[in-house]
Design a protein around this motif. Sequence first.
Motif, PDB file in Angstrom:
ATOM      1  N   GLN A  21      -0.897   4.107  -6.724  1.00 35.71           N
ATOM      2  CA  GLN A  21      -1.372   4.582  -5.432  1.00 35.71           C
ATOM      3  C   GLN A  21      -2.596   5.473  -5.604  1.00 35.71           C
ATOM      4  O   GLN A  21      -2.577   6.406  -6.389  1.00 35.71           O
ATOM      5  CB  GLN A  21      -0.245   5.385  -4.757  1.00 35.71           C
ATOM      6  N   TYR A  56     -11.037   3.636   2.502  1.00 40.32           N
ATOM      7  CA  TYR A  56      -9.714   3.340   1.957  1.00 40.32           C
ATOM      8  C   TYR A  56      -8.663   3.225   3.052  1.00 40.32           C
ATOM      9  O   TYR A  56      -7.767   2.377   2.979  1.00 40.32           O
ATOM     10  CB  TYR A  56      -9.299   4.384   0.914  1.00 40.32           C
ATOM     11  N   LEU A  57      -8.766   4.031   4.075  1.00 34.32           N
ATOM     12  CA  LEU A  57      -7.831   3.922   5.194  1.00 34.32           C
ATOM     13  C   LEU A  57      -7.994   2.582   5.898  1.00 34.32           C
ATOM     14  O   LEU A  57      -7.008   1.894   6.181  1.00 34.32           O
ATOM     15  CB  LEU A  57      -8.054   5.076   6.173  1.00 34.32           C
ATOM     16  N   CYS A  59      -9.202  -0.189   4.604  1.00 34.97           N
ATOM     17  CA  CYS A  59      -8.701  -1.245   3.700  1.00 34.97           C
ATOM     18  C   CYS A  59      -7.177  -1.321   3.733  1.00 34.97           C
ATOM     19  O   CYS A  59      -6.601  -2.413   3.687  1.00 34.97           O
ATOM     20  CB  CYS A  59      -9.191  -0.996   2.278  1.00 34.97           C
ATOM     21  N   SER A  60      -6.537  -0.175   3.811  1.00 34.21           N
ATOM     22  CA  SER A  60      -5.075  -0.144   3.877  1.00 34.21           C
ATOM     23  C   SER A  60      -4.567  -0.826   5.148  1.00 34.21           C
ATOM     24  O   SER A  60      -3.598  -1.591   5.113  1.00 34.21           O
ATOM     25  CB  SER A  60      -4.600   1.313   3.826  1.00 34.21           C
ATOM     26  N   GLU A  63      -5.075  -4.575   4.751  1.00 36.14           N
ATOM     27  CA  GLU A  63      -4.090  -5.121   3.803  1.00 36.14           C
ATOM     28  C   GLU A  63      -2.722  -5.295   4.465  1.00 36.14           C
ATOM     29  O   GLU A  63      -2.045  -6.302   4.251  1.00 36.14           O
ATOM     30  CB  GLU A  63      -3.977  -4.209   2.579  1.00 36.14           C
ATOM     31  N   ASN A  64      -2.332  -4.345   5.296  1.00 32.92           N
ATOM     32  CA  ASN A  64      -1.026  -4.434   5.944  1.00 32.92           C
ATOM     33  C   ASN A  64      -0.970  -5.514   7.015  1.00 32.92           C
ATOM     34  O   ASN A  64       0.098  -6.051   7.293  1.00 32.92           O
ATOM     35  CB  ASN A  64      -0.629  -3.076   6.527  1.00 32.92           C
ATOM     36  N   GLN A 114       3.783   2.641   5.702  1.00 28.28           N
ATOM     37  CA  GLN A 114       2.869   3.724   5.365  1.00 28.28           C
ATOM     38  C   GLN A 114       3.212   4.355   4.020  1.00 28.28           C
ATOM     39  O   GLN A 114       4.372   4.490   3.660  1.00 28.28           O
ATOM     40  CB  GLN A 114       2.886   4.788   6.458  1.00 28.28           C
ATOM     41  N   LYS A 115       2.147   4.711   3.279  1.00 26.15           N
ATOM     42  CA  LYS A 115       2.277   5.387   1.992  1.00 26.15           C
ATOM     43  C   LYS A 115       1.342   6.584   2.012  1.00 26.15           C
ATOM     44  O   LYS A 115       0.288   6.523   2.658  1.00 26.15           O
ATOM     45  CB  LYS A 115       1.852   4.472   0.843  1.00 26.15           C
ATOM     46  N   PHE A 117      -1.657   8.850   1.161  1.00 32.27           N
ATOM     47  CA  PHE A 117      -2.944   8.591   0.526  1.00 32.27           C
ATOM     48  C   PHE A 117      -3.800   9.850   0.474  1.00 32.27           C
ATOM     49  O   PHE A 117      -4.904   9.835  -0.026  1.00 32.27           O
ATOM     50  CB  PHE A 117      -3.693   7.452   1.230  1.00 32.27           C
TER      51      PHE A 117
END
Length: 133
Positions: A21, A56-57, A59-60, A63-64, A114-115, A117
């Motif tokens: 992560q 990055y947010l 992209c996350s 991706e989801n 959610q993870k 970040f």
Amino acid sequence: MGSLPGVDLVTQARDSGSCLQPIEIKLTALPDNTSCEFAEDYYGCEIVVRPDTIVYLACSIVENFRPNPSALGSVITGKLANITDWTEAISVIPYIPDMIDCIDAIALSLIDEQKPFLMQPIWKTEGKSPVQR
């Protein structure tokens, strides 16, 4: 298309060393310059988010939604399609409440995926003094 910007910290699996992560670190000073003369109950802080963090947010989120892109369309309101010029504030400002609703809907739709970040260490000072408590 270019490369992704650097990230502050990457966690790794102990056994394999594989990356787990990315974590952005945002140091926050409390109080900020505008509230340092107030009583502690009225301290405020400023969180500075780098453009890299936004990348990055985004992209996350992409991706989801990759397995089901139409699900993203279902949480984005059709009203935003009425914005004709994203470079002009007068064209965008009336839609801010709709944008907030879309952001809320996206965040809620991904609640189980959610993870973390972002790590936000707080540096609390006494007024403008660099003395820590």
